[in-house]
Design a protein around this motif. Sequence first.
Motif, PDB file in Angstrom:
ATOM      1  N   SER A   1      21.206   2.187 -22.431  1.00 31.01           N
ATOM      2  CA  SER A   1      22.175   3.225 -22.840  1.00 31.01           C
ATOM      3  C   SER A   1      22.531   4.090 -21.647  1.00 31.01           C
ATOM      4  O   SER A   1      21.861   4.050 -20.612  1.00 31.01           O
ATOM      5  N   LEU A   2      23.594   4.868 -21.831  1.00 31.92           N
ATOM      6  CA  LEU A   2      23.900   5.908 -20.858  1.00 31.92           C
ATOM      7  C   LEU A   2      22.846   6.999 -20.987  1.00 31.92           C
ATOM      8  O   LEU A   2      22.338   7.251 -22.075  1.00 31.92           O
ATOM      9  N   VAL A   3      22.514   7.655 -19.886  1.00 35.50           N
ATOM     10  CA  VAL A   3      21.682   8.866 -19.948  1.00 35.50           C
ATOM     11  C   VAL A   3      22.243   9.888 -18.960  1.00 35.50           C
ATOM     12  O   VAL A   3      22.914   9.535 -17.992  1.00 35.50           O
ATOM     13  N   HIS A   4      21.930  11.121 -19.223  1.00 32.32           N
ATOM     14  CA  HIS A   4      22.260  12.203 -18.309  1.00 32.32           C
ATOM     15  C   HIS A   4      21.292  12.126 -17.130  1.00 32.32           C
ATOM     16  O   HIS A   4      20.244  11.502 -17.237  1.00 32.32           O
ATOM     17  N   GLU A   5      21.635  12.786 -16.019  1.00 30.77           N
ATOM     18  CA  GLU A   5      20.759  12.650 -14.830  1.00 30.77           C
ATOM     19  C   GLU A   5      19.350  13.206 -15.062  1.00 30.77           C
ATOM     20  O   GLU A   5      18.413  12.793 -14.387  1.00 30.77           O
ATOM     21  N   ASP A   6      19.195  14.137 -16.036  1.00 34.13           N
ATOM     22  CA  ASP A   6      17.839  14.642 -16.317  1.00 34.13           C
ATOM     23  C   ASP A   6      17.175  13.855 -17.457  1.00 34.13           C
ATOM     24  O   ASP A   6      16.212  14.322 -18.060  1.00 34.13           O
ATOM     25  N   ASP A   7      17.689  12.664 -17.752  1.00 28.68           N
ATOM     26  CA  ASP A   7      17.115  11.788 -18.784  1.00 28.68           C
ATOM     27  C   ASP A   7      17.312  12.317 -20.203  1.00 28.68           C
ATOM     28  O   ASP A   7      16.638  11.882 -21.134  1.00 28.68           O
ATOM     29  N   SER A   8      18.225  13.264 -20.386  1.00 23.49           N
ATOM     30  CA  SER A   8      18.563  13.677 -21.746  1.00 23.49           C
ATOM     31  C   SER A   8      19.715  12.802 -22.245  1.00 23.49           C
ATOM     32  O   SER A   8      20.326  12.063 -21.474  1.00 23.49           O
ATOM     33  N   ILE A   9      20.003  12.925 -23.538  1.00 23.30           N
ATOM     34  CA  ILE A   9      21.019  12.052 -24.142  1.00 23.30           C
ATOM     35  C   ILE A   9      22.399  12.361 -23.558  1.00 23.30           C
ATOM     36  O   ILE A   9      22.722  13.506 -23.262  1.00 23.30           O
ATOM     37  N   GLU A  10      23.194  11.323 -23.375  1.00 22.71           N
ATOM     38  CA  GLU A  10      24.540  11.485 -22.817  1.00 22.71           C
ATOM     39  C   GLU A  10      25.415  10.378 -23.398  1.00 22.71           C
ATOM     40  O   GLU A  10      25.112   9.201 -23.253  1.00 22.71           O
ATOM     41  N   LEU A  11      26.494  10.777 -24.045  1.00 28.28           N
ATOM     42  CA  LEU A  11      27.314   9.775 -24.724  1.00 28.28           C
ATOM     43  C   LEU A  11      28.626   9.502 -24.009  1.00 28.28           C
ATOM     44  O   LEU A  11      29.276   8.485 -24.253  1.00 28.28           O
ATOM     45  N   THR A  12      29.049  10.400 -23.145  1.00 29.91           N
ATOM     46  CA  THR A  12      30.390  10.284 -22.580  1.00 29.91           C
ATOM     47  C   THR A  12      30.379  10.088 -21.067  1.00 29.91           C
ATOM     48  O   THR A  12      31.238   9.407 -20.524  1.00 29.91           O
ATOM     49  N   ASP A  13      29.422  10.692 -20.369  1.00 36.64           N
ATOM     50  CA  ASP A  13      29.346  10.501 -18.914  1.00 36.64           C
ATOM     51  C   ASP A  13      27.987   9.924 -18.564  1.00 36.64           C
ATOM     52  O   ASP A  13      27.441   9.156 -19.322  1.00 36.64           O
ATOM     53  N   GLY A  14      27.442  10.291 -17.387  1.00 33.06           N
ATOM     54  CA  GLY A  14      26.112   9.805 -17.039  1.00 33.06           C
ATOM     55  C   GLY A  14      26.131   8.381 -16.510  1.00 33.06           C
ATOM     56  O   GLY A  14      27.196   7.791 -16.270  1.00 33.06           O
ATOM     57  N   THR A  15      24.936   7.833 -16.336  1.00 32.72           N
ATOM     58  CA  THR A  15      24.812   6.459 -15.830  1.00 32.72           C
ATOM     59  C   THR A  15      23.899   5.662 -16.753  1.00 32.72           C
ATOM     60  O   THR A  15      23.176   6.231 -17.578  1.00 32.72           O
ATOM     61  N   LEU A  16      23.918   4.351 -16.587  1.00 27.95           N
ATOM     62  CA  LEU A  16      23.150   3.491 -17.493  1.00 27.95           C
ATOM     63  C   LEU A  16      21.706   3.355 -17.060  1.00 27.95           C
ATOM     64  O   LEU A  16      21.391   3.302 -15.868  1.00 27.95           O
ATOM     65  N   LYS A  17      20.865   3.275 -18.070  1.00 25.74           N
ATOM     66  CA  LYS A  17      19.446   3.055 -17.818  1.00 25.74           C
ATOM     67  C   LYS A  17      18.978   1.922 -18.733  1.00 25.74           C
ATOM     68  O   LYS A  17      19.346   1.866 -19.906  1.00 25.74           O
ATOM     69  N   LEU A  18      18.173   1.046 -18.181  1.00 27.15           N
ATOM     70  CA  LEU A  18      17.646  -0.093 -18.936  1.00 27.15           C
ATOM     71  C   LEU A  18      16.126   0.006 -18.913  1.00 27.15           C
ATOM     72  O   LEU A  18      15.523   0.131 -17.837  1.00 27.15           O
ATOM     73  N   ILE A  19      15.505  -0.012 -20.105  1.00 27.34           N
ATOM     74  CA  ILE A  19      14.037   0.011 -20.153  1.00 27.34           C
ATOM     75  C   ILE A  19      13.522  -1.270 -20.798  1.00 27.34           C
ATOM     76  O   ILE A  19      14.260  -1.960 -21.503  1.00 27.34           O
ATOM     77  N   ASP A  20      12.256  -1.570 -20.559  1.00 21.70           N
ATOM     78  CA  ASP A  20      11.686  -2.757 -21.195  1.00 21.70           C
ATOM     79  C   ASP A  20      10.980  -2.370 -22.494  1.00 21.70           C
ATOM     80  O   ASP A  20      10.977  -1.204 -22.897  1.00 21.70           O
ATOM     81  N   ALA A  21      10.351  -3.347 -23.128  1.00 22.20           N
ATOM     82  CA  ALA A  21       9.766  -3.137 -24.455  1.00 22.20           C
ATOM     83  C   ALA A  21       8.618  -2.136 -24.428  1.00 22.20           C
ATOM     84  O   ALA A  21       8.260  -1.552 -25.444  1.00 22.20           O
ATOM     85  N   LYS A  22       8.042  -1.930 -23.238  1.00 21.82           N
ATOM     86  CA  LYS A  22       6.936  -0.962 -23.138  1.00 21.82           C
ATOM     87  C   LYS A  22       7.443   0.422 -22.744  1.00 21.82           C
ATOM     88  O   LYS A  22       6.672   1.377 -22.668  1.00 21.82           O
ATOM     89  N   GLY A  23       8.716   0.503 -22.429  1.00 21.77           N
ATOM     90  CA  GLY A  23       9.286   1.796 -22.060  1.00 21.77           C
ATOM     91  C   GLY A  23       9.416   1.991 -20.558  1.00 21.77           C
ATOM     92  O   GLY A  23       9.866   3.047 -20.110  1.00 21.77           O
ATOM     93  N   SER A  24       8.999   0.993 -19.756  1.00 24.48           N
ATOM     94  CA  SER A  24       9.116   1.140 -18.298  1.00 24.48           C
ATOM     95  C   SER A  24      10.558   0.925 -17.867  1.00 24.48           C
ATOM     96  O   SER A  24      11.278   0.125 -18.457  1.00 24.48           O
ATOM     97  N   VAL A  25      10.943   1.634 -16.813  1.00 19.75           N
ATOM     98  CA  VAL A  25      12.313   1.537 -16.321  1.00 19.75           C
ATOM     99  C   VAL A  25      12.533   0.195 -15.629  1.00 19.75           C
ATOM    100  O   VAL A  25      11.774  -0.192 -14.743  1.00 19.75           O
ATOM    101  N   VAL A  26      13.566  -0.517 -16.046  1.00 19.24           N
ATOM    102  CA  VAL A  26      13.924  -1.773 -15.387  1.00 19.24           C
ATOM    103  C   VAL A  26      15.000  -1.495 -14.332  1.00 19.24           C
ATOM    104  O   VAL A  26      14.924  -1.975 -13.208  1.00 19.24           O
ATOM    105  N   GLU A  27      16.013  -0.722 -14.736  1.00 18.19           N
ATOM    106  CA  GLU A  27      17.072  -0.305 -13.803  1.00 18.19           C
ATOM    107  C   GLU A  27      17.552   1.053 -14.260  1.00 18.19           C
ATOM    108  O   GLU A  27      17.614   1.318 -15.455  1.00 18.19           O
TER     109      GLU A  27
END
Lengths: 474, 177
Positions: free
Chosen positions: A226-252
């Motif tokens: 999903s998109l997230v804000h730069e401080d990792d809060s929810i962001e629906l319109t701007d921000g950048t994409l973040k991908l996590i794995d099934a354990k919650g670790s950051v993939v990208e």
Amino acid sequence: MSQTITIDPVTRLEGHGKITIHLNEQGQVSDAHFHVTQVRGFERFSEGRPFYEMPSLMARICGICPVSHLIASAKACEAIMSVRIPHAAAQLRRMLNLAQMVQSHALSFFHLSSPDLLLGLDSDPAKRHIFGVAAGYPELGRAGIGLRRFGQHIIELLGNKRIHPGWVVPGGVTEPLAPAKRDEILSLLPEAYANIQLALDAYKKTFASFRSEADVFANFPSLFLSLVHEDDSIELTDGTLKLIDAKGSVVEEGITAHRFTEVIGEAVEPYSYTKFAYYKPLGYPDGSYRVGPLARLNIVKSMGTPRAEKELAEFKQIADGPVQSSFYYHHARLVEILYGIEKIEQILSDPLILDKHVRATAGVNRLEGAGIAEAPRGTLMHNYKVDENGLIVWANLVIATGQNNNAMNRGVLQAARHYIKDGKFTEGILNRVEAVVRTFDPCLSCSSHAFGQMPLQITLMASTGEVLDTVTRS
Amino acid sequence: MSKLTLATVWLDGCSGCHMSFLDLDERLLALAELVDIVYSPIVDRKDYPDHVDIALVEGAVASVDDEKKIHKIRAHTKTLVAMGDCAVAGNVPSMRNPIGPKAILDRAFIENTTSQPQIPCIVVPKLLPIVRPIHEFVKVDVFLPGCPPSADTFHAALTALVTGTPLDVPALTRFGA
Ligand code: SF4
């Protein structure tokens, strides 16, 4: 003596799809598919059109989430223009997107899924609809209609039209917010808060009776995007994409729109007109991931509004790490409605919200542009190439439903395997298989929509022609 | 007297017309007092009933499924309403007509694809060569243009159809509204 069960059309879905369930000779489920059966060709017939027409043309992909298409498309155009839109325009578009989030989530939860949740998955199919809910639970039925109206009303106030407003344009919006409209939106808030509280209470109360469904409704580990804000809060319109794995670790993380196609690919399966998105480094299908409310709440660390923050904390208690069962899309959707109302209130207190500068202008300064927004059902990407005159030469869209496609198919198979034994099934069982798809709230208009002319009757036939089982749904 | 029956159907449209119908909001509950919504994406019936009094049909006719469906609807419906510009005139779905289905499918499933490029062919219906509005296939009783027609338009039109009073469409809506 293998057989196929066809559910056609899948009802209480935004757009139509079919489900086929294949049984082997022992009557056990060997495979199952969710089919999206229409394709419309926007990627091709937009060629040759001026890029500034794209938002209002692309909005016609979907009447449920036209705002997401308007915004992702306008952002792609702004990348081509290389402009940054004025602050007030960005805030107003954010508010428009939140209003759509509220109305679309209300539609999904109340109009489409609450008949299952409140009346029961095995209840009389002739009464299993929003009118049945309104009859049995008048307060909740009205709360749902009220929340949808709240979102649509704000869209109308901002964009002058509830569906397909022409207000979002490349560079910003066409008109600033008038003070009277701001006051009218503010006056809608108390009722909306009361309605979402009713819904959250009702959901939490009723959830206890759906634990066994939660165990098999697309309950498996996967990646989430999903998109997230730069401080990792929810962001629906701007921000950048973040991908996590099934354990919650950051993939990208920090994936910007123009890098999207570097990391995300699309595969085709012969049984669906909707493609299957995947994370390229892991390939297809291993790189499949989920998007939408469940993904967003799994990824973000905060909501940035007080009441939704508390709800997020409670949601995070459901599992140690990301919540895996798609049943919880319903829960996440309600939390996002609350967030949407709170955030609209926050945005309205921005001292610059009535500012008259709402549109930047520029011509073609780059020959390619991409834009991303979070649609109610997940991440949406538009990517365009233009010639020197600004005419579109190529377009590609990656829609939420494509990104959930693999999970929906796996989920349908998981539920079918669990419930259908020895070739036997009931109407309520087939409704459960459909309900798995409903949790994702797929918007089949966005890629397509199927249309069932096939009968209600599902017949299991042996190869000898002997009828093994029949279910009639009318 | 038993209640009139209402169906709403989705062909090749964007669902915006259905959403505008849902924009009746609380008036939906009043409508449900007057008519039974017997077939619609929001109810669970899977087959088209034998007799429907009023059918609102969204979208143009774009696939072999759409074509079969519109004939079936016509055969079992008293008053067939073409709902919205796609149903009335082809609108956005018909923008693919000069290009044809092959180029559309090639672009989506071969050229803009990074794995397993192929044209889907299992269960999914074939596209018609040309997307056309409903009245080119069957007789339409009421044309309700707009993209989409507004909720107020639906309210006025359905009230007239249910009560049997005259319906003045141009006073309510227009193409492109
Ligand atoms: S007429 Fe407009 S709103 Fe209705 S289905 Fe067609 S594009 Fe959508």
